[in-house]
Design a protein around this motif. Structure first.
Motif, mmCIF file in Angstrom:
data_model
loop_
_atom_site.group_PDB
_atom_site.id
_atom_site.type_symbol
_atom_site.label_atom_id
_atom_site.label_comp_id
_atom_site.label_asym_id
_atom_site.label_seq_id
_atom_site.Cartn_x
_atom_site.Cartn_y
_atom_site.Cartn_z
ATOM 1 N N HIS A 65 49.741 48.391 47.391
ATOM 2 C CA HIS A 65 49.186 49.483 46.595
ATOM 3 C C HIS A 65 49.792 49.425 45.198
ATOM 4 O O HIS A 65 51.026 49.430 45.063
ATOM 5 N N TYR A 66 48.942 49.405 44.204
ATOM 6 C CA TYR A 66 49.404 49.490 42.818
ATOM 7 C C TYR A 66 49.013 50.850 42.250
ATOM 8 O O TYR A 66 47.836 51.218 42.289
ATOM 9 N N GLY A 67 49.973 51.583 41.726
ATOM 10 C CA GLY A 67 49.683 52.823 41.025
ATOM 11 C C GLY A 67 49.610 52.575 39.528
ATOM 12 O O GLY A 67 50.520 51.960 38.954
ATOM 13 N N PHE A 68 48.520 53.029 38.903
ATOM 14 C CA PHE A 68 48.346 52.891 37.448
ATOM 15 C C PHE A 68 47.861 54.221 36.874
ATOM 16 O O PHE A 68 47.362 55.084 37.592
ATOM 17 N N GLU A 69 47.996 54.360 35.569
ATOM 18 C CA GLU A 69 47.538 55.578 34.904
ATOM 19 C C GLU A 69 46.028 55.750 35.020
ATOM 20 O O GLU A 69 45.522 56.872 35.104
ATOM 21 N N SER A 70 45.301 54.652 35.013
ATOM 22 C CA SER A 70 43.839 54.709 35.067
ATOM 23 C C SER A 70 43.313 53.370 35.559
ATOM 24 O O SER A 70 44.030 52.353 35.547
ATOM 25 N N VAL A 71 42.046 53.376 35.978
ATOM 26 C CA VAL A 71 41.393 52.125 36.376
ATOM 27 C C VAL A 71 41.387 51.153 35.202
ATOM 28 O O VAL A 71 41.654 49.957 35.357
ATOM 29 N N GLU A 72 41.120 51.684 34.020
ATOM 30 C CA GLU A 72 41.055 50.831 32.831
ATOM 31 C C GLU A 72 42.402 50.139 32.586
ATOM 32 O O GLU A 72 42.446 48.969 32.201
ATOM 33 N N ASP A 73 43.493 50.866 32.796
ATOM 34 C CA ASP A 73 44.817 50.259 32.618
ATOM 35 C C ASP A 73 45.033 49.121 33.624
ATOM 36 O O ASP A 73 45.586 48.068 33.281
ATOM 37 N N PHE A 74 44.622 49.371 34.879
ATOM 38 C CA PHE A 74 44.799 48.309 35.875
ATOM 39 C C PHE A 74 43.988 47.075 35.496
ATOM 40 O O PHE A 74 44.498 45.949 35.547
ATOM 41 N N ILE A 75 42.740 47.279 35.108
ATOM 42 C CA ILE A 75 41.890 46.145 34.724
ATOM 43 C C ILE A 75 42.518 45.382 33.565
ATOM 44 O O ILE A 75 42.584 44.149 33.572
ATOM 45 N N ALA A 76 43.010 46.135 32.583
ATOM 46 C CA ALA A 76 43.620 45.500 31.407
ATOM 47 C C ALA A 76 44.877 44.731 31.789
ATOM 48 O O ALA A 76 45.175 43.676 31.212
ATOM 49 N N ALA A 77 45.624 45.245 32.763
ATOM 50 C CA ALA A 77 46.843 44.568 33.203
ATOM 51 C C ALA A 77 46.533 43.331 34.037
ATOM 52 O O ALA A 77 47.218 42.309 33.946
ATOM 53 N N PHE A 78 45.488 43.455 34.850
ATOM 54 C CA PHE A 78 45.204 42.397 35.825
ATOM 55 C C PHE A 78 44.404 41.234 35.248
ATOM 56 O O PHE A 78 44.697 40.062 35.538
ATOM 57 N N MET A 79 43.398 41.534 34.440
ATOM 58 C CA MET A 79 42.440 40.492 34.040
ATOM 59 C C MET A 79 43.079 39.275 33.372
ATOM 60 O O MET A 79 42.688 38.143 33.671
ATOM 61 N N PRO A 80 44.068 39.452 32.486
ATOM 62 C CA PRO A 80 44.651 38.259 31.859
ATOM 63 C C PRO A 80 45.338 37.324 32.864
ATOM 64 O O PRO A 80 45.591 36.159 32.556
ATOM 65 N N HIS A 81 45.636 37.857 34.084
ATOM 66 C CA HIS A 81 46.356 37.063 35.084
ATOM 67 C C HIS A 81 45.527 36.842 36.346
ATOM 68 O O HIS A 81 46.047 36.352 37.351
ATOM 69 N N ALA A 82 44.247 37.209 36.287
ATOM 70 C CA ALA A 82 43.396 37.125 37.480
ATOM 71 C C ALA A 82 43.322 35.703 38.021
ATOM 72 O O ALA A 82 43.432 35.487 39.237
ATOM 73 N N ALA A 83 43.151 34.743 37.144
ATOM 74 C CA ALA A 83 42.999 33.362 37.605
ATOM 75 C C ALA A 83 44.252 32.892 38.333
ATOM 76 O O ALA A 83 44.180 32.308 39.417
ATOM 77 N N GLU A 84 45.415 33.180 37.754
ATOM 78 C CA GLU A 84 46.666 32.742 38.383
ATOM 79 C C GLU A 84 46.877 33.440 39.730
ATOM 80 O O GLU A 84 47.176 32.796 40.737
ATOM 81 N N LEU A 85 46.702 34.771 39.739
ATOM 82 C CA LEU A 85 47.016 35.527 40.962
ATOM 83 C C LEU A 85 45.992 35.263 42.061
ATOM 84 O O LEU A 85 46.361 35.094 43.227
ATOM 85 N N GLN A 86 44.721 35.231 41.709
ATOM 86 C CA GLN A 86 43.704 34.951 42.727
ATOM 87 C C GLN A 86 43.810 33.502 43.191
ATOM 88 O O GLN A 86 43.607 33.206 44.370
ATOM 89 N N GLY A 87 44.151 32.601 42.275
ATOM 90 C CA GLY A 87 44.310 31.197 42.648
ATOM 91 C C GLY A 87 45.471 30.969 43.586
ATOM 92 O O GLY A 87 45.482 30.016 44.373
ATOM 93 N N ASP A 88 46.476 31.846 43.525
ATOM 94 C CA ASP A 88 47.660 31.714 44.387
ATOM 95 C C ASP A 88 47.402 32.212 45.807
ATOM 96 O O ASP A 88 48.188 31.915 46.713
ATOM 97 N N MET A 89 46.317 32.945 46.007
ATOM 98 C CA MET A 89 46.062 33.527 47.327
ATOM 99 C C MET A 89 45.960 32.477 48.419
ATOM 100 O O MET A 89 46.418 32.676 49.549
ATOM 101 N N ARG A 90 45.354 31.340 48.101
ATOM 102 C CA ARG A 90 45.193 30.299 49.125
ATOM 103 C C ARG A 90 46.538 29.781 49.618
ATOM 104 O O ARG A 90 46.606 29.138 50.659
ATOM 105 N N ASN A 91 47.599 30.032 48.855
ATOM 106 C CA ASN A 91 48.928 29.572 49.272
ATOM 107 C C ASN A 91 49.537 30.428 50.379
ATOM 108 O O ASN A 91 50.559 30.058 50.939
ATOM 109 N N TYR A 92 48.951 31.583 50.642
ATOM 110 C CA TYR A 92 49.517 32.401 51.734
ATOM 111 C C TYR A 92 48.486 32.905 52.730
ATOM 112 O O TYR A 92 48.846 33.382 53.812
ATOM 113 N N THR A 93 47.185 32.823 52.406
ATOM 114 C CA THR A 93 46.230 33.363 53.385
ATOM 115 C C THR A 93 44.830 32.787 53.234
ATOM 116 O O THR A 93 44.463 32.289 52.159
#
Lengths: 108, 108
Positions: A65-93
């Motif tokens: 669970h990630y708590g953020f001030e707003s959906v927009e803040d989460f999107i802004a935080a996540f999108m620049p790293h989406a490729a790295e984080l989503q790409g890492d998923m195959r390494n554990y599941t």
């Protein structure tokens, strides 16, 4: 409005989930990246241990669970790293997580 | 070990869920009763607003998380009030919730 983004990994028979990699490598990196955004509030990483019925398995093998001030803040935080984080998923599941955006109505 | 107990109400078509009763009556009473136990740590009550895919609905219409020092503490806090709290569920929903016990591995 305060929001929480929940990422839930269904406890599917035969599925692969490397809890150690998830907790020791993936989530620390995810937290390092996302918590740098000023809209970050909190994060919780959990392991399912049991369902509600006695002796039953949990519906989800792991939950984040990630708590953020707003959906927009989460999107802004996540999108620049989406490729790295989503790409890492195959390494554990090989589980496709259930992802849900929530409005926090009560927090104590 | 720190635990969280998650109660998730599946977003089922045609289901009844009175969010106002849940947030203004049921959960305040539940929190009043359970937070009196010394093992209580925190609680979060949330409303599902969207799924992970653009335009998708959330998998759960509402979610509640109780943080306790241990599973045993939660059981001890809940059981004396189980009849009242479970009996009150019909006043806001006909959905059978998914209940899950989790071990908290990372909390920030």
């Amino acid at each position: 409005m305060a929001v929480r983004i929940s990422i839930l990994y269904p406890n599917r028979a035969g599925a692969r989930f490397d809890l150690r990699y998830y907790v020791e490598t993936h989530m620390p990196r995810s937290i390092e990246l996302l918590s740098a955004h000023p809209g970050f509030r909190n994060v919780s990483v959990e392991r399912g241990v049991a369902g509600g019925e006695p002796g039953s398995q949990s519906a989800y093998v792991a939950i984040c669970h990630y708590g953020f001030e707003s959906v927009e803040d989460f999107i802004a935080a996540f999108m620049p790293h989406a490729a790295e984080l989503q790409g890492d998923m195959r390494n554990y599941t090989d589980i496709t997580p259930v992802i849900q955006f929530n409005e926090v109505l009560i927090a104590k």
